[in-house]
Design an enzyme around this catalytic site. Structure first.
Site, short mmCIF file in Angstrom:
data_model
loop_
_atom_site.label_atom_id
_atom_site.label_comp_id
_atom_site.label_asym_id
_atom_site.label_seq_id
_atom_site.Cartn_x
_atom_site.Cartn_y
_atom_site.Cartn_z
CB THR A 62 -1.03 -0.07 1.16
OG1 THR A 62 -1.93 1.02 1.03
CG2 THR A 62 -0.36 -0.01 2.52
CE LYS A 66 -1.82 0.61 -3.58
NZ LYS A 66 -3.22 0.89 -3.89
CG ASN A 87 -3.05 -4.29 -5.16
OD1 ASN A 87 -2.80 -5.16 -5.99
ND2 ASN A 87 -4.25 -4.13 -4.64
CB THR A 153 -2.64 18.49 -12.34
OG1 THR A 153 -2.48 18.88 -10.97
CG2 THR A 153 -1.47 18.96 -13.17
#
Ligand code: NDP
Length: 271
Positions: A62, A66, A87, A153
């Site tokens: 986690t 990752k 993961n 963004t």
């Protein structure tokens, strides 16, 4: 000796994965031990090396590792390759298989637990970080009528849409550009809820019968879910089901047995 598994993260003490995998093990009669391991921010690979050397069979990964797990693996599933994030790791001698089960976890929660068909629907995915990247391939595999990625963004949304263009029809937008759109399913894959914030969504985005899904869990009615409720989304969902479903897929990858998720989701909701 029970088979050993672990979740690596930093921080990690909040992780529900040990509870979830212990429940899966009880349910399926598996003799395994699953622990939460704190890896130093600059020591992920060394921590995983040590775990493998001590007999570890597999691991979940986690935040914030990752991407490092993606680089650590020497074999990748297609969904991990597309997501460029891992993961789930499975250790088999020198082979380290990297997978990404987040997307299939999200899709199973939406389609099976909430009974909401994604095929033919207009879908908005908010966010262009690791979580959004991880769920795009399984979402597109459901063949939605359209999939729009919106991000604060905008360039990151454009890059992500380009990266997945070969897989299915996906377009990018900024939040202002969503004005006038209508969606059947809106997924919040931003970390805005962590800070009690809401991306600047225009009103009237939800069609009747729409599902609003916040990947965040354990925060109750997040600003996004409150917005969805006020804007007449029919169903509100948090990310707890996704968390349990991605864990079930990892368990299946490791053990070849698919645990039942519904009782585990209910157990976590009660606790
Ligand atoms: P990242 O840090 O990789 O990405 C964060 C994203 O959120 C970026 O797109 C960022 O936009 C956007 N963002 C952050 N704050 C705001 C804001 N105030 N307004 C608008 N956009 C914002 O995080 P992840 O992708 O790894 O995780 C996202 C969320 O998903 C987290 O809350 C995480 O807990 C959850 N998650 C849940 C899982 C589950 O099993 N339920 C599994 C994985 C993740 P920008 O690019 O402009 O910075």
């Amino acid at each position: 000796m029970p088979d050993r598994y672990a979740v690596f993260g930093n921080p990690i003490s909040h992780s529900k994965s040990p509870l979830i995998h212990a429940a899966f093990a009880r349910q399926t009669g598996a003799d395994l031990q699953y622990e939460a391991l704190l890896a130093p921010l600059d020591g992920f690979a060394a921590a995983v090396d040590a775990f493998r050397a001590s007999g570890g069979r597999g691991a979940n990964v986690t935040v914030p590792f990752k991407l490092e797990a993606f680089r650590y693996a020497n074999d990748l599933t297609e969904r991990a390759q597309r997501a460029q994030a891992v993961n789930t790791l499975k250790f088999d001698g020198a082979r380290v298989l990297g997978d990404n089960t987040d997307g299939v976890g999200l899709v199973r929660d939406i389609t099976q637990n909430f009974g909401f068909a994604i095929a033919g629907k207009d879908v908005l995915l908010m966010g262009a970080g690791g979580a959004a990247r991880g769920v795009l391939l399984p979402l597109l595999a459901c063949q939605p009528a359209s999939l729009t990625i919106a991000n604060r963004t905008p360039q990151k949304a454009i890059d992500l849409a380009q990266h997945f263009a070969a897989v299915g029809a996906v377009r990018a937008s900024d939040y202002a550009g969503l004005a006038g759109d209508r969606y059947d399913l809106i997924i919040n894959a931003t970390s805005s809820s962590l800070n009690d914030a809401l991306p600047p969504l225009p009103p009237r985005l939800f069609v009747p019968g729409a599902l609003a899904y916040d990947m965040m869990y354990g925060k109750g009615l997040t600003p996004f879910l409150a917005f969805a409720e006020a804007n007449h989304a029919q169903t509100l969902a948090d990310g707890l089901g996704m968390l349990v479903e991605q864990a079930a897929e990892a368990f299946y990858e490791w053990r070849g047995v698919r645990p039942e998720t519904r009782p585990v989701i209910e157990m976590l909701r009660k606790s």
